[in-house]
Write an enzyme that holds these catalytic residues in place. Structure first.
Site, PDB file in Angstrom:
ATOM      1  N   CYS A  13       0.524  -1.385  -0.272  1.00 62.38           N
ATOM      2  CA  CYS A  13       0.155   0.291  -0.028  1.00 62.38           C
ATOM      3  C   CYS A  13       1.020   1.526  -0.066  1.00 62.38           C
ATOM      4  O   CYS A  13       1.914   0.935   0.296  1.00 62.38           O
ATOM      5  CB  CYS A  13      -0.516  -0.403   1.301  1.00 62.38           C
ATOM      6  SG  CYS A  13      -0.129   0.014   2.889  1.00 62.38           S
TER       7      CYS A  13
ATOM      8  N   ALA B  29       3.696   1.639   2.725  1.00 62.61           N
ATOM      9  CA  ALA B  29       4.322   0.352   2.416  1.00 62.61           C
ATOM     10  C   ALA B  29       5.153   0.948   1.609  1.00 62.61           C
ATOM     11  O   ALA B  29       7.024   1.370   2.097  1.00 62.61           O
ATOM     12  CB  ALA B  29       4.107  -0.511   1.857  1.00 62.61           C
TER      13      ALA B  29
ATOM     14  N   ARG C 177      13.246  -4.581   6.167  1.00 63.57           N
ATOM     15  CA  ARG C 177      13.856  -4.472   5.061  1.00 63.57           C
ATOM     16  C   ARG C 177      15.256  -4.879   4.659  1.00 63.57           C
ATOM     17  O   ARG C 177      16.291  -4.596   3.364  1.00 63.57           O
ATOM     18  CB  ARG C 177      13.001  -3.283   4.236  1.00 63.57           C
ATOM     19  CG  ARG C 177      12.878  -3.122   2.326  1.00 63.57           C
ATOM     20  CD  ARG C 177      11.846  -2.332   1.803  1.00 63.57           C
ATOM     21  NE  ARG C 177      12.518  -2.096   1.093  1.00 63.57           N
ATOM     22  CZ  ARG C 177      12.989  -0.845   0.516  1.00 63.57           C
ATOM     23  NH1 ARG C 177      13.265  -0.155   1.371  1.00 63.57           N
ATOM     24  NH2 ARG C 177      12.900  -0.869  -0.737  1.00 63.57           N
TER      25      ARG C 177
ATOM     26  N   HIS D  41       5.216   6.092  -2.942  1.00 63.14           N
ATOM     27  CA  HIS D  41       6.837   6.809  -3.367  1.00 63.14           C
ATOM     28  C   HIS D  41       6.587   7.936  -3.880  1.00 63.14           C
ATOM     29  O   HIS D  41       7.599   8.863  -3.677  1.00 63.14           O
ATOM     30  CB  HIS D  41       7.364   5.997  -4.522  1.00 63.14           C
ATOM     31  CG  HIS D  41       7.737   4.260  -3.661  1.00 63.14           C
ATOM     32  ND1 HIS D  41       7.627   2.965  -5.031  1.00 63.14           N
ATOM     33  CD2 HIS D  41       7.868   3.633  -3.305  1.00 63.14           C
ATOM     34  CE1 HIS D  41       7.097   2.003  -4.454  1.00 63.14           C
ATOM     35  NE2 HIS D  41       7.656   2.052  -3.345  1.00 63.14           N
TER      36      HIS D  41
END
Lengths: 70, 489
Positions: free
Chosen positions: B60, B63, B94, B193
């Site tokens: 999403c 994220a 990550r 992003h």
């Protein structure tokens, strides 16, 4: 009217980028490309065409307002 | 291993689509295609909402913003504003490595959350956020700023995080950056992003009170879109420094807010992950006149190509530097290839990752004599697929936002020797007896970037593919059937 960015492509042509849709397409043709009159109808590789008001040739990349023609 | 022709691949796509209802079939058909290097106009449809009812592998917007772009900035505190789960399940998964003392001056693997309760949803969470911010300042006085990463409820109840951030920022004299990355925005992490990039543009560049950092030099570059997974940015950085460039900032793996503030003064932006950082690169190109160049540090062929491409933006000393670096590592690379190529040659790989890897790692596999027979992006856009076409062979599969079902069917028919995807796919395919590498987190290995990374990459691929365990993969129920048959005989 949509905000777009026109920039120079690696192959020397122009690239059309629309941040809102994250759309990056090559520009096939631009109506006016003279130093004092630049703009007009933009034809894109995706088949769409946009119109930007003619202006003095800007330094690229440049954020512009464009109108969809089709 | 079946080598499918173009017609067979087309038939495979049709067969897989058969199970869907009419409408879904029509929709999914646009996302699957066969690579054809000749035709450059027609591409798969991408960046569309996933179908309800299928297993998608997407994330999403939260994220994309907290997990990808903002999270790795180590000297800032990233608050997961909302209920506790989003922050906790995305904490430290990550593997963005960093140097620093966690909890003192670095906060990369910590989870800060406002832990919303029912009363915060009903009465609003602004007071809680402001209290949280002052607590953060008391407990962690060495932090260099805070980012407020919104989770879904913040947008739903309409909290004014911008006002709280502004007030707190003035109070503590450090940047507090509100990021409107509620998970429901957009169709995948990709919009996250974009939102994160916009937040950097609006709140980090030209921030009042930002310290003058380093004196700008003629060879300053910034690494954009390298998240230092398993140390990737470090193994990239040494190559750039060896050729004579000065890397002044890393975005955002092992990065700091000071580095980001300094980026508008660099000479060239080096963009690794195009998908997650092209927005800010375009902005810097327009506003500050900084050109950007995409590069690829997977596999010696692409590294050499990229080093030369980067050097072409600078004078002869850098160009010589690039040649020197390439020559220096040539012997090492030849040894790696001589060792692993015979063990890996001719093997087929299917990829399904996000961001840049579906096309970037193809070169690394080819260096090892392997072939990529299918690739796809979780959240790629049209421009990603355009860039992929020329890297992929003809008649190979391209799948956008592949569903769990489609991916399994493709694997059953194409029968690749190795699959590279994420953790959600890992155990399905391992149980099917197919060697698998996680290509998001390098399967707890890494780095894979640069020359040093390639040696590790080759070793890992060999370790996975030629592991003896794959010979013992007959599931228990089949094994017992075989035994019975033997007993009868």
């Amino acid at each position: 009217m949509a905000n777009i960015i026109i920039s120079k492509a690696e192959d020397g042509g122009l690239t059309f980028y629309m941040p809102k849709k994250d759309l990056e397409v090559k520009v096939i043709s631009l109506e006016f490309e003279a130093a004092d009159k630049w703009g007009g109808e933009l034809k894109l590789a995706s088949g769409q065409s946009y119109y930007i008001d003619p202006m003095a040739a800007p330094s690229l990349p440049k954020s512009l307002r464009a109108r969809r023609l089709d | 291993m079946a080598n499918l022709s173009k017609e067979e691949t087309q038939a495979l796509i049709q067969e897989v689509l058969e199970v869907y209802p009419e409408k879904a079939k029509e929709d999914r058909a646009k996302h699957l295609s066969i690579n054809d290097q000749a035709a450059d106009t027609k591409c798969v449809t991408s960046n569309r909402k996933s179908l309800p009812g299928v297993m998608t592998i997407r994330g999403c917007a939260y994220a994309g913003s907290k997990g990808v772009v903002w999270g790795p900035i180590k000297d800032m505190i990233h608050i997961s504003h909302g209920p506790v789960g989003c922050g906790q399940y995305s904490r430290a998964g990550r593997r963005n490595y960093y140097v620093g003392t966690t909890g003192v001056n670095s906060f990369g693997t910590m989870n800060f959350t406002s832990d919303f309760q029912e009363k915060d949803i009903v009465f609003g969470g602004d007071k809680k956020l402001s209290k949280l911010l002052s607590e953060v300042e008391t407990l962690f006085p060495l932090h260099r700023g805070v980012s407020v990463q919104s989770e879904c409820p913040i947008g739903l109840i309409g909290d004014d995080i911008e006002a709280v951030s502004k007030a707190s920022s003035q109070e503590m004299g450090k940047p507090v950056i509100p990021v409107r990355c509620e998970g429901f925005r957009g169709v995948s992490q990709s919009l996250g992003h974009h939102i994160a990039n916009d937040a950097i543009r609006d709140h980090v560049f030209e921030r009042e009170g930002a310290a003058e950092t380093v004196e700008p030099g003629p060879y300053d570059v910034a690494i954009l879109g390298d998240y230092n997974i398993g140390g990737d940015a470090w193994s990239s950085r040494i190559l750039l420094e060896e050729m004579g460039l000065r890397v002044v900032s890393q975005w955002s793996g092992d990065g700091t807010i000071a580095e980001m503030e300094h980026t508008p003064k660099v000479k060239l932006n080096l963009l690794h992950c195009y998908r997650s950082m092209n927005y800010i690169s375009r902005h810097m190109e327009e506003k500050y006149g900084i050109p950007w160049v995409e590069y690829n540090f997977f596999g010696p062929t692409k590294v050499a190509e990229s080093l030369r491409k980067i050097a072409s933006y600078f004078d002869d000393s850098i160009k010589e530097g690039a040649e020197r670096v390439i020559a220096k590592y040539q012997t090492m690379m030849d040894e790696v290839i001589a060792k692993y190529k015979p063990r890996l040659e001719g093997k087929k790989v299917m990829l399904y990752v996000g961001g840049l890897r579906p096309r970037h790692v193809i070169g690394a596999y080819e260096d090892l004599g392997m072939e990529v027979v299918g690739t796809g992006y979780e959240f790629g856009h049209n421009d990603d697929y355009e860039r992929t076409t020329k890297d992929m062979g003809n008649a190979t599969l391209i799948y956008d936002d592949v569903t769990g079902f489609e991916f399994e069917e493709f694997v059953k028919r194409v029968k690749p020797d190795l699959i590279g995807s994420g953790v959600k796919e890992k155990y399905i395919f391992q149980k099917m007896g197919v060697p698998f590498r996680q290509m998001h987190s390098w399967d707890y290995s890494g780095p894979y970037h640069g020359y040093d990374g390639f040696a590790i990459f080759a070793k890992d691929m060999d370790m996975t593919l030629n592991n003896p365990c794959w010979k013992n993969m007959t599931p228990p129920w089949k094994a017992s059937a075989e035994e019975e048959q033997q007993a009868v005989a």
